[in-house]
Design an enzyme around this catalytic site. Structure first.
Site, PDB file in Angstrom:
ATOM      1  CG  HIS A 222      -0.018  -6.287  -1.066  1.00 44.14           C
ATOM      2  ND1 HIS A 222       0.284  -5.421  -2.094  1.00 44.14           N
ATOM      3  CD2 HIS A 222       1.197  -6.685  -0.567  1.00 44.14           C
ATOM      4  CE1 HIS A 222       1.610  -5.306  -2.209  1.00 44.14           C
ATOM      5  NE2 HIS A 222       2.178  -6.065  -1.288  1.00 44.14           N
TER       6      HIS A 222
ATOM      7  CG  LEU B 158     -15.142  -6.154 -17.896  1.00 43.56           C
ATOM      8  CD1 LEU B 158     -14.777  -4.920 -18.734  1.00 43.56           C
ATOM      9  CD2 LEU B 158     -15.060  -5.804 -16.407  1.00 43.56           C
TER      10      LEU B 158
ATOM     11  NE  ARG C 110       7.274  -5.936  -4.963  1.00 47.72           N
ATOM     12  CZ  ARG C 110       6.332  -5.009  -4.909  1.00 47.72           C
ATOM     13  NH1 ARG C 110       5.366  -5.097  -4.020  1.00 47.72           N
ATOM     14  NH2 ARG C 110       6.338  -3.999  -5.746  1.00 47.72           N
TER      15      ARG C 110
ATOM     16  NE  ARG D 245       4.685   4.039  -3.303  1.00 50.87           N
ATOM     17  CZ  ARG D 245       4.567   4.352  -4.582  1.00 50.87           C
ATOM     18  NH1 ARG D 245       4.655   5.619  -4.956  1.00 50.87           N
ATOM     19  NH2 ARG D 245       4.384   3.413  -5.488  1.00 50.87           N
TER      20      ARG D 245
ATOM     21  CB  SER E 279       5.762  -7.443 -12.386  1.00 48.71           C
ATOM     22  OG  SER E 279       6.736  -7.278 -11.370  1.00 48.71           O
TER      23      SER E 279
ATOM     24  CG  ASP F  19       3.083   1.109  -7.991  1.00 47.96           C
ATOM     25  OD1 ASP F  19       3.289   0.303  -7.055  1.00 47.96           O
ATOM     26  OD2 ASP F  19       3.986   1.781  -8.508  1.00 47.96           O
ATOM     27  N   GLY F  20       1.147   1.238  -5.323  1.00 46.09           N
ATOM     28  CA  GLY F  20       1.095   2.102  -4.142  1.00 46.09           C
ATOM     29  C   GLY F  20       0.569   1.425  -2.878  1.00 46.09           C
TER      30      GLY F  20
HETATM   31  C1  IPE Z   1       4.451  -2.667 -11.120  1.00 45.67           C
HETATM   32  O1  IPE Z   1       4.626  -2.129  -9.844  1.00 45.67           O
HETATM   33  C2  IPE Z   1       3.880  -4.041 -11.029  1.00 45.67           C
HETATM   34  C3  IPE Z   1       2.529  -4.163 -10.519  1.00 45.67           C
HETATM   35  C4  IPE Z   1       1.735  -3.182 -10.176  1.00 45.67           C
HETATM   36  C5  IPE Z   1       2.040  -5.507 -10.410  1.00 45.67           C
HETATM   37  P1  IPE Z   1       6.031  -2.190  -9.088  1.00 45.67           P
HETATM   38  O2  IPE Z   1       5.849  -1.490  -7.813  1.00 45.67           O
HETATM   39  O3  IPE Z   1       6.512  -3.591  -9.038  1.00 45.67           O
HETATM   40  O4  IPE Z   1       6.959  -1.373 -10.094  1.00 45.67           O
HETATM   41  P2  IPE Z   1       8.288  -0.544  -9.837  1.00 45.67           P
HETATM   42  O5  IPE Z   1       9.238  -1.454  -9.149  1.00 45.67           O
HETATM   43  O6  IPE Z   1       7.917   0.616  -8.987  1.00 45.67           O
HETATM   44  O7  IPE Z   1       8.711  -0.112 -11.206  1.00 45.67           O
HETATM   45  C1  IPE Z   2       1.441  -2.628  -5.988  1.00 50.53           C
HETATM   46  O1  IPE Z   2       1.819  -2.010  -4.820  1.00 50.53           O
HETATM   47  C2  IPE Z   2       1.164  -4.108  -5.833  1.00 50.53           C
HETATM   48  C3  IPE Z   2       2.212  -4.979  -6.386  1.00 50.53           C
HETATM   49  C4  IPE Z   2       3.241  -4.592  -7.098  1.00 50.53           C
HETATM   50  C5  IPE Z   2       2.073  -6.388  -6.136  1.00 50.53           C
HETATM   51  P1  IPE Z   2       3.328  -2.021  -4.304  1.00 50.53           P
HETATM   52  O2  IPE Z   2       3.505  -3.221  -3.423  1.00 50.53           O
HETATM   53  O3  IPE Z   2       4.277  -1.923  -5.431  1.00 50.53           O
HETATM   54  O4  IPE Z   2       3.344  -0.693  -3.425  1.00 50.53           O
HETATM   55  P2  IPE Z   2       4.489   0.387  -3.326  1.00 50.53           P
HETATM   56  O5  IPE Z   2       4.862   0.786  -4.722  1.00 50.53           O
HETATM   57  O6  IPE Z   2       5.636  -0.241  -2.601  1.00 50.53           O
HETATM   58  O7  IPE Z   2       3.877   1.518  -2.560  1.00 50.53           O
HETATM   59 MG    MG Z   3       5.136  -0.354  -6.402  1.00 48.43          MG
END
Ligand code: IPE
Ligand code: IPE
Ligand code: MG
Length: 253
Positions: free
Chosen positions: A48, A142, A82, A35, A76, A31-32
């Protein structure tokens, strides 16, 4: 006096090897990315794309540290909500990741599995996915589980449907259904449960990942945004895990 230097990734790996008892299965909520891009005043898909490099480094780290299974939450079921441009970018990055990495994954002994509702993928993404799964199916160093279009609740509903079908066909007696019967109908039927879950970017939630499988998983929240995560951070999380006591509801030894 200067501060002591941070240990390198190789030093951390050495410590893991000395301690022994590495987790069999590590799961990561990557995640992140958004941001990370925003901090650079760039559009989300840029994050990404950078996240793809982190995947490469973490997979290598997983091989080096001797994990049996690495599960990565890549997309997910809820992520289908999105904006279409972001979904399109993610699907083409998936194809690109497979095109770039398939040979190396195969040569390093990684067996790739894709888990989730694959009917929703574009035909191009689905065929890329099927190719890497077929090309790596005989590997055993793995196991890399990529969760795409995955939701934990949907997986549980699917398992319930499979059980109901078996009961209706007379292959199962409803009152005799066991946890093992249920577990065998999950996408992860042939994997041990995750020992350690890492979530990056500081978020403290499960976000519908592996709800059944994480009953006794140790949690590690890293503040690092996914594109900045790598083998070094993986090793730090493993070392933290190695110093925990898992009790599974019992009392200390
Ligand atoms: C969880 O991250 C899903 C993946 C990393 C694929 P999200 O960014 O979608 O989750 P929320 O919305 O912050 O809970
Ligand atoms: C995780 O990063 C990747 C996916 C969920 C596909 P995010 O796209 O959720 O990044 P943030 O949470 O908005 O920073
Ligand atoms: Mg996220």
């Amino acid at each position: 006096m200067t501060a002591p230097a941070e240990p390198t990734a190789d030093e951390l790996l050495g410590r893991i090897r000395v301690q022994g008892g590495v987790p069999r299965h590590v799961a990561i909520i990557m995640d992140g990315n958004g941001r990370w891009a925003r901090e650079r005043l760039m559009p989300r898909p840029y994050g990404h794309r950078s996240g793809m490099k982190a995947v490469r480094d973490v997979v290598e780290g997983a091989v080096e540290s001797g994990l049996e299974v690495l599960s990565l939450f890549a997309f997910s079921q809820e992520n289908w909500q999105r904006p279409p441009v972001e979904i399109t970018a993610l699907m083409s990055l998936l194809e690109e990741y497979i095109a770039r990495e398939a040979d190396e994954l195969r040569d390093r002994g990684v067996r790739v599995r894709i888990l989730g509702d694959l009917d929703r993928l574009t035909p191009a993404a689905a065929s890329a996915v099927n190719r890497v799964v077929a090309e790596t199916e005989h590997n055993d160093r793995l196991r890399l589980n990529l969760f795409i279009s995955y939701g934990g609740r949907a997986e549980l509903v699917r398992a319930a449907q499979l059980l109901a079908r078996d009961a209706q066909a007379g292959r199962l007696v409803p009152d005799e259904i066991t946890e093992a019967d249920f577990q065998r109908r999950l996408y992860t039927a042939d994997c041990p449960d995750p020992d350690l879950l890492i979530r990056t970017s500081g978020e403290q939630r499960i976000s519908n990942f592996l709800l059944w499988q994480m009953a006794y998983t140790e949690l590690f929240i890293s503040p690092v945004l996914w594109p900045d995560f790598g083998r070094r951070e993986l090793y730090e999380a493993i070392l933290d895990y190695l110093n925990r006591e898992r009790r599974f509801g019992r009392v200390s030894a």
